[in-house]
Enzyme design. Structure first.
Site, PDB file in Angstrom:
ATOM      1  N   GLU A 251       4.222   1.371  -7.028  1.00  0.00           N
ATOM      2  CA  GLU A 251       2.767   1.207  -6.871  1.00  0.00           C
ATOM      3  C   GLU A 251       2.099   2.577  -6.852  1.00  0.00           C
ATOM      4  O   GLU A 251       2.683   3.555  -6.402  1.00  0.00           O
ATOM      5  CB  GLU A 251       2.461   0.505  -5.540  1.00  0.00           C
ATOM      6  CG  GLU A 251       2.064  -0.947  -5.665  1.00  0.00           C
ATOM      7  CD  GLU A 251       0.667  -1.178  -6.236  1.00  0.00           C
ATOM      8  OE1 GLU A 251       0.188  -0.394  -7.072  1.00  0.00           O
ATOM      9  OE2 GLU A 251       0.055  -2.172  -5.841  1.00  0.00           O
ATOM     10  N   ASP A 252       0.859   2.620  -7.322  1.00  0.00           N
ATOM     11  CA  ASP A 252       0.067   3.840  -7.176  1.00  0.00           C
ATOM     12  C   ASP A 252      -0.379   3.992  -5.722  1.00  0.00           C
ATOM     13  O   ASP A 252      -0.274   5.047  -5.132  1.00  0.00           O
ATOM     14  CB  ASP A 252      -1.146   3.821  -8.132  1.00  0.00           C
ATOM     15  CG  ASP A 252      -1.938   2.518  -8.051  1.00  0.00           C
ATOM     16  OD1 ASP A 252      -1.507   1.578  -7.343  1.00  0.00           O
ATOM     17  OD2 ASP A 252      -2.993   2.439  -8.701  1.00  0.00           O
TER      18      ASP A 252
ATOM     19  N   ASP B 299      -8.366   4.469 -10.779  1.00  0.00           N
ATOM     20  CA  ASP B 299      -9.697   4.458 -11.402  1.00  0.00           C
ATOM     21  C   ASP B 299     -10.795   4.058 -10.432  1.00  0.00           C
ATOM     22  O   ASP B 299     -10.539   3.504  -9.364  1.00  0.00           O
ATOM     23  CB  ASP B 299      -9.717   3.460 -12.559  1.00  0.00           C
ATOM     24  CG  ASP B 299      -9.744   2.017 -12.048  1.00  0.00           C
ATOM     25  OD1 ASP B 299      -8.945   1.684 -11.156  1.00  0.00           O
ATOM     26  OD2 ASP B 299     -10.591   1.235 -12.527  1.00  0.00           O
TER      27      ASP B 299
ATOM     28  N   PHE C  98     -11.634   5.689  -0.338  1.00  0.00           N
ATOM     29  CA  PHE C  98     -11.371   5.407  -1.747  1.00  0.00           C
ATOM     30  C   PHE C  98     -11.028   6.694  -2.504  1.00  0.00           C
ATOM     31  O   PHE C  98     -11.680   7.721  -2.338  1.00  0.00           O
ATOM     32  CB  PHE C  98     -12.595   4.744  -2.375  1.00  0.00           C
ATOM     33  CG  PHE C  98     -12.341   4.181  -3.729  1.00  0.00           C
ATOM     34  CD1 PHE C  98     -11.601   3.016  -3.887  1.00  0.00           C
ATOM     35  CD2 PHE C  98     -12.829   4.822  -4.863  1.00  0.00           C
ATOM     36  CE1 PHE C  98     -11.360   2.494  -5.148  1.00  0.00           C
ATOM     37  CE2 PHE C  98     -12.596   4.303  -6.127  1.00  0.00           C
ATOM     38  CZ  PHE C  98     -11.861   3.147  -6.271  1.00  0.00           C
TER      39      PHE C  98
ATOM     40  N   LYS D 159      -2.314   3.684   2.635  1.00  0.00           N
ATOM     41  CA  LYS D 159      -3.384   3.801   3.646  1.00  0.00           C
ATOM     42  C   LYS D 159      -2.956   2.968   4.846  1.00  0.00           C
ATOM     43  O   LYS D 159      -3.274   1.775   4.938  1.00  0.00           O
ATOM     44  CB  LYS D 159      -4.693   3.228   3.081  1.00  0.00           C
ATOM     45  CG  LYS D 159      -5.290   3.976   1.912  1.00  0.00           C
ATOM     46  CD  LYS D 159      -6.559   3.242   1.461  1.00  0.00           C
ATOM     47  CE  LYS D 159      -7.211   3.891   0.281  1.00  0.00           C
ATOM     48  NZ  LYS D 159      -8.263   3.016  -0.320  1.00  0.00           N
TER      49      LYS D 159
ATOM     50  N   THR E 244      -1.371  -6.997  -2.720  1.00  0.00           N
ATOM     51  CA  THR E 244      -0.797  -7.085  -4.074  1.00  0.00           C
ATOM     52  C   THR E 244       0.714  -7.252  -4.007  1.00  0.00           C
ATOM     53  O   THR E 244       1.266  -8.209  -4.562  1.00  0.00           O
ATOM     54  CB  THR E 244      -1.149  -5.809  -4.878  1.00  0.00           C
ATOM     55  OG1 THR E 244      -2.556  -5.639  -4.880  1.00  0.00           O
ATOM     56  CG2 THR E 244      -0.641  -5.914  -6.310  1.00  0.00           C
TER      57      THR E 244
ATOM     58  N   ARG F 266      -8.893   7.712 -14.425  1.00  0.00           N
ATOM     59  CA  ARG F 266      -7.423   7.638 -14.438  1.00  0.00           C
ATOM     60  C   ARG F 266      -6.791   8.899 -15.017  1.00  0.00           C
ATOM     61  O   ARG F 266      -5.667   9.249 -14.705  1.00  0.00           O
ATOM     62  CB  ARG F 266      -6.955   6.435 -15.277  1.00  0.00           C
ATOM     63  CG  ARG F 266      -7.380   5.090 -14.730  1.00  0.00           C
ATOM     64  CD  ARG F 266      -6.650   3.969 -15.466  1.00  0.00           C
ATOM     65  NE  ARG F 266      -7.231   2.658 -15.238  1.00  0.00           N
ATOM     66  CZ  ARG F 266      -6.995   1.889 -14.177  1.00  0.00           C
ATOM     67  NH1 ARG F 266      -6.190   2.310 -13.240  1.00  0.00           N
ATOM     68  NH2 ARG F 266      -7.552   0.705 -14.061  1.00  0.00           N
TER      69      ARG F 266
ATOM     70  N   ASP G 234      -2.833  -0.429  -0.183  1.00  0.00           N
ATOM     71  CA  ASP G 234      -4.043  -0.414   0.650  1.00  0.00           C
ATOM     72  C   ASP G 234      -3.885  -1.504   1.719  1.00  0.00           C
ATOM     73  O   ASP G 234      -3.287  -1.276   2.759  1.00  0.00           O
ATOM     74  CB  ASP G 234      -5.232  -0.639  -0.293  1.00  0.00           C
ATOM     75  CG  ASP G 234      -6.564  -0.673   0.394  1.00  0.00           C
ATOM     76  OD1 ASP G 234      -6.734   0.007   1.403  1.00  0.00           O
ATOM     77  OD2 ASP G 234      -7.471  -1.382  -0.075  1.00  0.00           O
ATOM     78  N   THR G 235      -4.348  -2.733   1.450  1.00  0.00           N
ATOM     79  CA  THR G 235      -4.125  -3.826   2.397  1.00  0.00           C
ATOM     80  C   THR G 235      -2.696  -4.358   2.308  1.00  0.00           C
ATOM     81  O   THR G 235      -2.229  -5.051   3.209  1.00  0.00           O
ATOM     82  CB  THR G 235      -5.085  -5.003   2.110  1.00  0.00           C
ATOM     83  OG1 THR G 235      -4.804  -5.496   0.793  1.00  0.00           O
ATOM     84  CG2 THR G 235      -6.533  -4.564   2.191  1.00  0.00           C
ATOM     85  N   GLY G 236      -2.019  -4.077   1.190  1.00  0.00           N
ATOM     86  CA  GLY G 236      -0.662  -4.586   0.966  1.00  0.00           C
ATOM     87  C   GLY G 236      -0.660  -5.950   0.293  1.00  0.00           C
ATOM     88  O   GLY G 236       0.401  -6.498  -0.019  1.00  0.00           O
TER      89      GLY G 236
HETATM   90  P1  5GP Z   1      -3.785  -3.782  -1.977  1.00  0.00           P
HETATM   91  O1  5GP Z   1      -3.389  -5.058  -2.645  1.00  0.00           O
HETATM   92  O2  5GP Z   1      -2.628  -3.069  -1.315  1.00  0.00           O
HETATM   93  O3  5GP Z   1      -4.944  -3.984  -1.026  1.00  0.00           O
HETATM   94  O4  5GP Z   1      -4.383  -2.831  -3.084  1.00  0.00           O
HETATM   95  C1  5GP Z   1      -3.562  -2.289  -4.057  1.00  0.00           C
HETATM   96  C2  5GP Z   1      -4.310  -2.002  -5.317  1.00  0.00           C
HETATM   97  O5  5GP Z   1      -5.699  -1.821  -5.068  1.00  0.00           O
HETATM   98  C3  5GP Z   1      -3.830  -0.701  -5.937  1.00  0.00           C
HETATM   99  O6  5GP Z   1      -2.798  -0.924  -6.855  1.00  0.00           O
HETATM  100  C4  5GP Z   1      -5.083  -0.188  -6.614  1.00  0.00           C
HETATM  101  O7  5GP Z   1      -5.214  -0.759  -7.886  1.00  0.00           O
HETATM  102  C5  5GP Z   1      -6.210  -0.696  -5.748  1.00  0.00           C
HETATM  103  N1  5GP Z   1      -6.626   0.321  -4.759  1.00  0.00           N
HETATM  104  C6  5GP Z   1      -6.442   0.289  -3.423  1.00  0.00           C
HETATM  105  N2  5GP Z   1      -6.975   1.371  -2.827  1.00  0.00           N
HETATM  106  C7  5GP Z   1      -7.514   2.114  -3.829  1.00  0.00           C
HETATM  107  C8  5GP Z   1      -8.193   3.387  -3.863  1.00  0.00           C
HETATM  108  O8  5GP Z   1      -8.444   4.067  -2.853  1.00  0.00           O
HETATM  109  N3  5GP Z   1      -8.581   3.806  -5.097  1.00  0.00           N
HETATM  110  C9  5GP Z   1      -8.352   3.104  -6.238  1.00  0.00           C
HETATM  111  N4  5GP Z   1      -8.768   3.645  -7.374  1.00  0.00           N
HETATM  112  N5  5GP Z   1      -7.704   1.920  -6.247  1.00  0.00           N
HETATM  113  C10 5GP Z   1      -7.293   1.437  -5.045  1.00  0.00           C
END
Ligand code: 5GP
Length: 179
Positions: free
Chosen positions: A103-104, A163, A156, A135, A111, A169, A107-109
């Site tokens: 994963e890049d 992006d 963010f 995060k 995905t 990107r 955030d919340t986890g």
């Molecule tokens: P999650 O499902 O963990 O909440 O979010 C994961 C996905 O949300 C990452 O793969 C990314 O695409 C997007 N994302 C979460 N935080 C950021 C951020 O700070 N910047 C960007 N550009 N994308 C984010």
């Protein structure tokens, strides 16, 4: 690294420079070699954001491995929608394979956590998670991450594959939203 940049309506400031990112990616590659050097693992990178990290990570991993991609989306603009959509699913048979999710940013986890049951249905031998950024204060699920490049605050960020509404990107460093 240059100064403040503008993407669409938002301003971003330099946060993690490219040299620092590449040093950390190299360290992760070395650690992965110790764990998976003789196992021919499959890296499963989550598009779109992870394509830059995956490309550097693959070259930092000096052992046999395969690389594959899936496309999952949960973000709109600068916030998580909480709903994960699969746009490109699993293509190959992962039975008995060591799978490393790439994963890049976690955030919340949502995905990865939402995707794990689907991945487990393919009966891999093991599942590991590698993320460039995490995060911790935003995490909402009990997600085990095996390698984290950098823990960052809940702000963010863009660049190095990440992006803001499609742009940013290509930046070789990571930038943080200017307050
Ligand atoms: P999650 O499902 O963990 O909440 O979010 C994961 C996905 O949300 C990452 O793969 C990314 O695409 C997007 N994302 C979460 N935080 C950021 C951020 O700070 N910047 C960007 N550009 N994308 C984010």
């Amino acid at each position: 690294m240059s100064k403040t940049i503008q993407i669409h309506d938002l301003s971003f400031v330099p946060y993690i420079k490219k040299e620092t990112i590449l040093e950390r990616v190299t360290e992760i590659g070395v650690a992965l070699k110790e764990e998976f050097g003789d196992k021919k693992p499959v890296f499963l990178a989550i598009l779109n954001g992870s394509f830059v990290f995956m490309s550097d990570l693959a070259r930092a991993c000096d052992f046999d491995h395969e690389v594959s991609f899936i496309k999952l989306t949960s973000y709109e603009g600068t916030t998580s929608t909480g709903k994960v959509t699969t746009q490109i699913g699993l293509q190959e048979d992962l039975t008995g394979r060591d799978v490393i999710i790439v994963e890049d940013i976690v955030d919340t986890g949502t995905t990865i956590y939402t995707f794990l049951p689907t991945l487990k249905e393919s009966n891999p031998r093991s599942i590991s998670v590698v993320t460039l950024l995490s995060k911790p204060t935003a995490l909402k699920y009990p997600l085990k991450m095996d390698h984290i490049g950098f823990e960052i605050p809940n702000k963010f960020v863009v660049g190095y594959g990440l992006d803001y509404n499609g742009l940013g990107r290509n930046l070789d460093s990571i930038y943080q939203l200017k307050q």
